[in-house]
Design a protein around this motif. Structure first.
Motif, PDB file in Angstrom:
ATOM      1  N   ALA A   1       3.737  -0.408  -7.527  1.00  0.00           N
ATOM      2  CA  ALA A   1       2.390  -0.166  -7.987  1.00  0.00           C
ATOM      3  C   ALA A   1       1.286  -1.145  -7.673  1.00  0.00           C
ATOM      4  N   PHE A   2       1.816  -2.479  -7.635  1.00  0.00           N
ATOM      5  CA  PHE A   2       0.844  -3.587  -7.418  1.00  0.00           C
ATOM      6  C   PHE A   2       1.461  -4.329  -6.032  1.00  0.00           C
ATOM      7  N   ILE A   3       0.462  -5.199  -5.447  1.00  0.00           N
ATOM      8  CA  ILE A   3       0.633  -6.158  -4.575  1.00  0.00           C
ATOM      9  C   ILE A   3       0.203  -7.365  -5.447  1.00  0.00           C
ATOM     10  N   CYS A   4       0.996  -8.408  -5.603  1.00  0.00           N
ATOM     11  CA  CYS A   4       0.315  -9.776  -6.308  1.00  0.00           C
ATOM     12  C   CYS A   4       0.404 -10.694  -5.057  1.00  0.00           C
TER      13      CYS A   4
ATOM     14  N   ALA B   1      -4.594  12.874   3.080  1.00  0.00           N
ATOM     15  CA  ALA B   1      -4.434  11.733   3.581  1.00  0.00           C
ATOM     16  C   ALA B   1      -3.280  10.698   2.961  1.00  0.00           C
ATOM     17  N   TRP B   2      -3.286  10.839   1.770  1.00  0.00           N
ATOM     18  CA  TRP B   2      -1.999  10.106   1.164  1.00  0.00           C
ATOM     19  C   TRP B   2      -0.858  10.856   0.706  1.00  0.00           C
ATOM     20  N   ALA B   3       0.272  10.608   1.069  1.00  0.00           N
ATOM     21  CA  ALA B   3       1.369  11.265   1.097  1.00  0.00           C
ATOM     22  C   ALA B   3       2.582  10.723   0.122  1.00  0.00           C
ATOM     23  N   GLY B   4       2.146   9.360  -0.755  1.00  0.00           N
ATOM     24  CA  GLY B   4       2.848   8.691  -1.510  1.00  0.00           C
ATOM     25  C   GLY B   4       2.971   9.258  -2.943  1.00  0.00           C
ATOM     26  N   HIS B   5       2.918   8.224  -3.727  1.00  0.00           N
ATOM     27  CA  HIS B   5       3.209   8.223  -5.091  1.00  0.00           C
ATOM     28  C   HIS B   5       1.979   8.893  -5.631  1.00  0.00           C
ATOM     29  N   SER B   6       2.059   9.762  -6.603  1.00  0.00           N
ATOM     30  CA  SER B   6       0.871  10.693  -7.185  1.00  0.00           C
ATOM     31  C   SER B   6      -0.329   9.724  -7.616  1.00  0.00           C
ATOM     32  N   ARG B   7       0.187   8.482  -7.987  1.00  0.00           N
ATOM     33  CA  ARG B   7      -0.897   7.490  -8.622  1.00  0.00           C
ATOM     34  C   ARG B   7      -1.606   6.664  -7.478  1.00  0.00           C
ATOM     35  N   GLY B   8      -1.167   6.899  -6.308  1.00  0.00           N
ATOM     36  CA  GLY B   8      -1.853   6.327  -5.406  1.00  0.00           C
ATOM     37  C   GLY B   8      -1.201   5.121  -4.710  1.00  0.00           C
ATOM     38  N   PRO B   9      -1.733   4.294  -3.769  1.00  0.00           N
ATOM     39  CA  PRO B   9      -1.112   3.376  -3.012  1.00  0.00           C
ATOM     40  C   PRO B   9      -1.084   2.078  -4.017  1.00  0.00           C
ATOM     41  N   PRO B  10      -0.383   0.889  -3.605  1.00  0.00           N
ATOM     42  CA  PRO B  10      -0.348  -0.235  -4.559  1.00  0.00           C
ATOM     43  C   PRO B  10      -1.874  -0.846  -4.626  1.00  0.00           C
ATOM     44  N   ILE B  11      -2.082  -1.353  -5.853  1.00  0.00           N
ATOM     45  CA  ILE B  11      -3.266  -2.051  -6.298  1.00  0.00           C
ATOM     46  C   ILE B  11      -3.083  -3.736  -5.934  1.00  0.00           C
ATOM     47  N   VAL B  12      -3.871  -4.121  -5.066  1.00  0.00           N
ATOM     48  CA  VAL B  12      -4.066  -5.452  -4.745  1.00  0.00           C
ATOM     49  C   VAL B  12      -4.489  -6.295  -5.807  1.00  0.00           C
ATOM     50  N   VAL B  13      -3.767  -7.082  -6.303  1.00  0.00           N
ATOM     51  CA  VAL B  13      -4.378  -8.239  -7.464  1.00  0.00           C
ATOM     52  C   VAL B  13      -3.885  -9.605  -7.036  1.00  0.00           C
ATOM     53  N   HIS B  14      -5.214 -10.315  -7.100  1.00  0.00           N
ATOM     54  CA  HIS B  14      -4.986 -11.921  -6.779  1.00  0.00           C
ATOM     55  C   HIS B  14      -5.767 -12.473  -7.744  1.00  0.00           C
ATOM     56  N   CYS B  15      -5.562 -13.839  -7.809  1.00  0.00           N
ATOM     57  CA  CYS B  15      -6.309 -14.750  -8.319  1.00  0.00           C
ATOM     58  C   CYS B  15      -6.413 -16.085  -7.419  1.00  0.00           C
ATOM     59  N   SER B  16      -5.970 -17.237  -7.867  1.00  0.00           N
ATOM     60  CA  SER B  16      -5.751 -18.430  -6.892  1.00  0.00           C
ATOM     61  C   SER B  16      -4.259 -18.265  -6.553  1.00  0.00           C
TER      62      SER B  16
END
Length: 368
Positions: free
Chosen positions: A213-216, A272-287
């Motif tokens: 669900a996320f990309i750290c 256009a999106w055929a993956g998970h119903s909640r959508g593509p991964p959410i990118v999360v970053h800090c330092s």
């Protein structure tokens, strides 16, 4: 460095230590103490320390033996006696010349008084201005990256082979914050002759009932700026989160806005999106992509489960995040923040259903 001579100076070892400090993640380093440094060391050290990151530079101190008591409590050095014995035996076995300075080895840390079996520390000795400010404001709950770490336990099984490849080392913001091989995000190879062009310091992390669900990831460097946006494009990401600091209510409100933005963008994608119903991964970053990033994802997973099931497991959520992104949730403050923000979520306007109120009641009976 008591009684050390210039002939004892190991240039290569010093270079390795300096490199470690230059590339180290500030939150993982509390303090470096150089004890009884001789004059021949102090002079070049004052020049070399200028090459160290500012946040790390202010944590490196040259101190005399008596000054150690202001920095290191005796209770935190359980191996001190063992080290003294080893040093004594080494001198005796090798018949080295010299006299052991008993004051330096044994008595430089005064005994710590105990009260009811609990060691009482002088808090002011081990505080940063950030912590002092927060103590003066007890209601201020923050996601932050202070220079303290609680990640002392063993990591889940995982390797960092790709992150340690010579051609990839410069792509890591910090030399001691690497990404697991088993969960890393693979980029498309831009050079067929160079397989390392698929590397970026980023890991997939599962959400609540959603795989990957996320990309750290770490904050992009000038060298990895194009790789960062290439990752966003190739993964089809529509929501990017850059975590800074914040109290519980603003963070919860921001979390709500992120979810809404993801849903809106997903609706715009349509077929256009055929993956998970909640959508593509959410990118999360800090330092570094582990402290505030891990806190944000843990809170998202826990609040989602609380709203759906009326239960939450902060510790379990942290363990699962750490299994995919090493060292996530860096400080005790961040771990405590997850609990406090979760309670605020349960009794606030975001989840006022009866099952959430039951969770609050059970939580207080169990922990208070």
């Amino acid at each position: 460095m008591t009684d050390s001579k210039y002939t004892n100076f190991d240039y290569e070892l010093s270079q390795k230590i300096l490199t470690m400090l230059k590339g180290g993640y500030p939150a993982k380093l509390k303090k470096v103490l150089i004890v009884t440094a001789p004059l021949w060391f102090k002079a070049p050290f004052r020049i070399l320390r200028l090459f160290v990151r500012e946040k790390l530079r202010e944590r490196v101190h040259t101190v005399s033996a008596p000054q150690l008591s202001a920095h290191v409590p005796r209770a935190s050095l359980p191996t001190l006696e063992h080290c003294r014995n080893c040093y004594t035996n080494n001198l005796q076995n090798n018949k080295l010349d010299g006299v052991i300075d008993e004051y330096v080895i044994s008595n430089y840390i005064p005994p710590v008084k105990t009260q009811n079996g609990v060691i009482e520390h002088e808090v002011a000795r081990d505080m940063t201005s950030d912590r002092v400010a927060r103590l003066e404001q007890p209601d201020a709950m923050h996601i932050s990256d202070p220079p303290y770490t609680c990640d002392t336990g063993p990591l889940r099984q995982g390797t960092f082979h790709h992150a340690k490849l010579p051609s990839n080392l410069s792509k890591n913001r910090y030399t001691d914050v690497l990404c697991y091989d088993h969960s890393r995000v693979l980029l498309s190879q831009t050079d067929p002759e160079d397989p390392t062009t698929d590397y970026i310091n980023a890991n997939y992390v599962d959400g609540y009932k959603q795989k990957n669900a996320f990309i750290c990831t770490q904050g992009p460097l000038p060298k990895t700026f194009s790789d960062f946006w290439r990752m966003v494009w190739e993964q089809g990401c529509v929501a990017l989160v850059m975590t800074t600091g914040g109290r519980a209510q603003p963070v919860l409100r921001f979390l709500h806005l992120v979810r809404r933005a993801q849903r809106t963008a997903l609706a715009d994608l349509g077929d256009a999106w055929a993956g998970h119903s909640r959508g593509p991964p959410i990118v999360v970053h800090c330092s570094a992509g582990i402290g505030r990033t891990g806190t944000f994802i843990t809170l998202e997973v826990c609040t989602s489960r609380l709203a759906a099931e009326g239960v939450a497991d902060v510790r379990g959520a942290v363990e699962r995040v750490r299994a995919q992104r090493a060292h996530s949730i860096q400080m005790p403050d961040q771990y405590v923040f997850c609990h406090l923000a979760l309670l605020e979520y349960a009794i606030g306007s975001y989840a006022c259903e009866e099952k959430c109120l039951r969770f609050v009641s059970v939580y207080f009976r169990k922990h208070i």
